[in-house]
Design a protein around this motif. Structure first.
Motif, PDB file in Angstrom:
ATOM      1  N   THR A  21       0.846  -1.191   0.000  1.00  0.00           N
ATOM      2  CA  THR A  21       0.000   0.000   0.000  1.00  0.00           C
ATOM      3  C   THR A  21       0.880   1.240   0.000  1.00  0.00           C
ATOM      4  O   THR A  21       2.046   1.200   0.410  1.00  0.00           O
ATOM      5  CB  THR A  21      -0.938   0.033   1.218  1.00  0.00           C
TER       6      THR A  21
ATOM      7  N   LYS B   9       5.503   1.533  -5.696  1.00  0.00           N
ATOM      8  CA  LYS B   9       4.949   0.222  -5.346  1.00  0.00           C
ATOM      9  C   LYS B   9       5.423  -0.873  -6.308  1.00  0.00           C
ATOM     10  O   LYS B   9       5.680  -1.999  -5.886  1.00  0.00           O
ATOM     11  CB  LYS B   9       3.416   0.302  -5.298  1.00  0.00           C
TER      12      LYS B   9
ATOM     13  N   CYS C 288      -7.546  -2.798  -6.120  1.00  0.00           N
ATOM     14  CA  CYS C 288      -8.881  -2.380  -5.693  1.00  0.00           C
ATOM     15  C   CYS C 288      -9.729  -1.837  -6.839  1.00  0.00           C
ATOM     16  O   CYS C 288     -10.914  -1.568  -6.649  1.00  0.00           O
ATOM     17  CB  CYS C 288      -8.780  -1.342  -4.566  1.00  0.00           C
TER      18      CYS C 288
ATOM     19  N   ALA D 136      -0.945  -4.458  -5.112  1.00  0.00           N
ATOM     20  CA  ALA D 136      -0.726  -3.116  -4.582  1.00  0.00           C
ATOM     21  C   ALA D 136      -1.957  -2.262  -4.828  1.00  0.00           C
ATOM     22  O   ALA D 136      -2.748  -2.513  -5.742  1.00  0.00           O
ATOM     23  CB  ALA D 136       0.502  -2.473  -5.238  1.00  0.00           C
ATOM     24  N   THR D 137      -2.110  -1.235  -3.992  1.00  0.00           N
ATOM     25  CA  THR D 137      -3.193  -0.272  -4.174  1.00  0.00           C
ATOM     26  C   THR D 137      -2.799   1.043  -3.525  1.00  0.00           C
ATOM     27  O   THR D 137      -2.004   1.062  -2.568  1.00  0.00           O
ATOM     28  CB  THR D 137      -4.506  -0.774  -3.557  1.00  0.00           C
ATOM     29  N   ASN D 138      -3.341   2.155  -4.055  1.00  0.00           N
ATOM     30  CA  ASN D 138      -3.156   3.442  -3.384  1.00  0.00           C
ATOM     31  C   ASN D 138      -4.367   3.797  -2.541  1.00  0.00           C
ATOM     32  O   ASN D 138      -4.457   4.901  -2.001  1.00  0.00           O
ATOM     33  CB  ASN D 138      -2.862   4.560  -4.397  1.00  0.00           C
ATOM     34  N   ARG D 139      -5.327   2.868  -2.437  1.00  0.00           N
ATOM     35  CA  ARG D 139      -6.505   3.074  -1.584  1.00  0.00           C
ATOM     36  C   ARG D 139      -6.308   2.375  -0.240  1.00  0.00           C
ATOM     37  O   ARG D 139      -5.354   1.613  -0.053  1.00  0.00           O
ATOM     38  CB  ARG D 139      -7.750   2.521  -2.258  1.00  0.00           C
ATOM     39  N   ASP D 140      -7.254   2.611   0.661  1.00  0.00           N
ATOM     40  CA  ASP D 140      -7.302   1.882   1.933  1.00  0.00           C
ATOM     41  C   ASP D 140      -8.111   0.615   1.689  1.00  0.00           C
ATOM     42  O   ASP D 140      -9.335   0.677   1.516  1.00  0.00           O
ATOM     43  CB  ASP D 140      -7.973   2.753   2.993  1.00  0.00           C
ATOM     44  N   PRO D 141      -7.472  -0.561   1.629  1.00  0.00           N
ATOM     45  CA  PRO D 141      -8.217  -1.774   1.273  1.00  0.00           C
ATOM     46  C   PRO D 141      -9.322  -2.118   2.260  1.00  0.00           C
ATOM     47  O   PRO D 141     -10.386  -2.613   1.865  1.00  0.00           O
ATOM     48  CB  PRO D 141      -7.144  -2.865   1.232  1.00  0.00           C
TER      49      PRO D 141
ATOM     50  N   HIS E  77      -4.091 -10.209   1.813  1.00  0.00           N
ATOM     51  CA  HIS E  77      -3.450  -9.369   2.839  1.00  0.00           C
ATOM     52  C   HIS E  77      -2.759 -10.258   3.871  1.00  0.00           C
ATOM     53  O   HIS E  77      -3.112 -10.275   5.049  1.00  0.00           O
ATOM     54  CB  HIS E  77      -4.501  -8.478   3.507  1.00  0.00           C
TER      55      HIS E  77
ATOM     56  N   PRO F 179       1.671  -7.366   4.783  1.00  0.00           N
ATOM     57  CA  PRO F 179       1.543  -6.003   4.246  1.00  0.00           C
ATOM     58  C   PRO F 179       2.887  -5.269   4.232  1.00  0.00           C
ATOM     59  O   PRO F 179       3.729  -5.461   5.118  1.00  0.00           O
ATOM     60  CB  PRO F 179       0.571  -5.337   5.220  1.00  0.00           C
TER      61      PRO F 179
ATOM     62  N   HIS G 133       3.881  -1.182   3.686  1.00  0.00           N
ATOM     63  CA  HIS G 133       3.383   0.171   3.419  1.00  0.00           C
ATOM     64  C   HIS G 133       4.556   1.067   3.048  1.00  0.00           C
ATOM     65  O   HIS G 133       5.548   1.146   3.781  1.00  0.00           O
ATOM     66  CB  HIS G 133       2.660   0.745   4.629  1.00  0.00           C
TER      67      HIS G 133
END
Length: 484
Positions: A171, A178, A246, A283-288, A306, A309, A311
């Motif tokens: 994340t 990422k 996401c 990977a994501t740039n959001r809050d999963p 998950h 993790p 970050h």
């Protein structure tokens, strides 16, 4: 040194007995408590590495107990347990520092997997029992630059997880590196000689995503003119990196979950699945967890992905790293462009330290490319930077602080006078780039503001890059990701 027992805090006697039985049958030592008071006393006495904590306790909220545990021993891995339908509490607990959450009812395999992973990570974090030499900053994995404590922790995590087979969930904000992190995990693994296959889930049209991931046979649908192996098959023996996970369509999330459970792929049009050996890094740039709460990301898929993790901190939190990255990138750019730059002016370095960099490392690299392409060295000075950064320097100098609403190269509001005399294509590009800048460099967030698909923005940017290839000042970053 013996491992302390697990601490189980559960006020329902029948559930407490079930959990104890499952854990002891799996070989774990367990001490149980039925109230928050009993649990706190046992915690202070046992100093457990892992705690299983019911959030609904008779004498005190579980969230308060969680915070007290982490205040006493921040390294403790706390797995919170709550009733199905109370995911908001679980999300709050994760934000407060819980390691993982389980929603009742859950199966035995999921329960034991969470405990096993928590213990493995907690053990890896323990210092060696023998005296060790003073700690030094670990060598950055290939592609990374920076020696801040935040990044040292990332390097340690990459080295630790690289040797395992666990799924990795990265994340971080857009532009933090990422994909570079995913490549580093792959390079540190036993699969390093196998393929690394990246796939951006937001850049592929929804109706083509299944074909891109799992492949198709000739004639399976209109336009399928030949057999096509999907990314999962191409990554056989290596690593499949699913970026912007996401953004994946809910229907394909179901198929991805089945793939993770069975390790088989079935191309569109095929009658039989085939087995593959693939490690997943996503990977994501959001809050999963927020995406799970909002119903946009499957909860069971989140559990599957998950596992470990990582970050990546934003550039604004990395201290002197911003100058290290800029100096490293400057040397590479100067060599590429055959311009003789070798340093930043002191006022430029100071400005870089003070900017919030909403686009993170990617934004920093674009700023440096702009300066190097359009100027000659040997020093990057303020007048070589984009106008927006020069204006920001003037504001900082005048006021002694930065203005958060308009910093870091973010575009100033577009006035109607700016548009008069421009073509519609130029106006479209200005609006799109301005929106992306306002959204901190996140194309998915900009797409939601503009009410278009993220893939539309990716395609437009690629088209602009091809058109402007003769003007490197505007060319998107390619090779410079090595300085992330």
């Amino acid at each position: 040194m013996s491992v302390p027992p697990l601490l189980l805090i559960e006020d329902t006697p029948s559930l407490q007995m079930i959990y104890e039985t499952v854990l002891r049958n799996a070989g774990y030592k367990v001490v149980s408590a039925s109230t928050a008071a009993e649990g706190l006393a046992a915690f202070r006495e046992l100093k457990p590495q892992v705690v299983l904590l019911d959030l609904m306790l008779p004498d005190r909220p579980g969230q308060e107990l969680l915070q007290e545990f982490l205040a006493l021993a921040p390294e403790t891995r706390v797995i919170v347990v709550t009733a199905n339908g109370s995911i908001n509490r679980a999300v709050e607990a994760m934000r407060a520092g819980a390691y993982e959450f389980l929603l009742k009812p859950f199966n035995e395999q999921r329960f034991l997997h969470a405990v096993e992973t928590a213990l493995a990570e907690r053990a890896a974090a323990d210092p060696a029992p023998a005296p060790a030499p003073p700690r030094t900053t670990p060598e950055p994995p290939s592609g990374f630059v920076g020696s801040s404590p935040q990044m040292a922790a990332v390097y340690d995590r990459i080295a630790s997880v690289g040797r395992s087979k666990a799924t990795v969930f990265i994340t971080g904000e857009s532009g933090t590196g990422k994909e570079i992190c995913a490549q580093a995990v792959h390079a540190a693994s036993a699969r390093a000689d196998g393929p690394f296959v990246p796939m951006n889930c937001a850049a592929i049209p929804r109706d083509l995503l299944e074909s891109e991931v799992f492949g198709h046979l000739k004639g399976a649908f209109t336009g399928a003119l030949a057999d096509k192996p999907g990314a999962a098959a191409v990554a056989d023996g290596g690593t499949l990196f699913l970026d912007e996970i996401c953004e994946m369509d809910m229907g394909l999330q179901t198929k991805l979950l089945r793939f993770l459970q069975t390790s088989t792929v079935q191309p569109i049009g095929a009658s039989h699945p085939r087995k593959v050996n693939v490690r997943i890094v996503c990977a994501t740039n959001r809050d999963p967890l927020e995406e799970v709460r909002l119903g946009r990301f499957r909860e069971d898929l989140y559990y599957r992905l998950h596992v470990v993790p990582i970050h990546l901190p934003p550039l604004r939190e990395r201290g002197e790293d911003v100058v290290e990255i800029a100096q490293s990138a400057l040397e590479k750019l100067s060599a590429e462009e055959e311009h003789n730059f070798d340093r930043l002016a002191p006022e430029v370095a100071d400005l870089f330290r003070r900017l919030p960099w909403p686009g993170n490392v990617r934004q920093l690299l674009n700023v440096l490319r702009h300066a190097v392409v359009l100027n000659q060295g040997p020093e990057i000075t303020l007048d070589m930077l984009p106008i927006a950064l020069q204006q920001e320097h003037d504001r900082i100098t005048a006021s002694g602080h930065r203005m958060p609403e308009e910093v870091g190269g973010a575009a100033k509001p577009i006035q109607i006078e700016d548009l008069i005399g421009r073509t519609l294509a130029e106006i479209e590009q200005m609006v799109i780039e301005g929106t992306i800048a306002r959204e901190g460099g996140s194309l998915p967030r900009a797409a939601r503001v503009l009410d278009v698909s993220p893939s539309t923005l990716y395609r437009k940017r690629e088209a602009w890059a091809r058109k402007d290839r003769d003007d490197p000042a505007d060319e998107p970053e390619k090779d410079l990701h090595a300085t992330h």
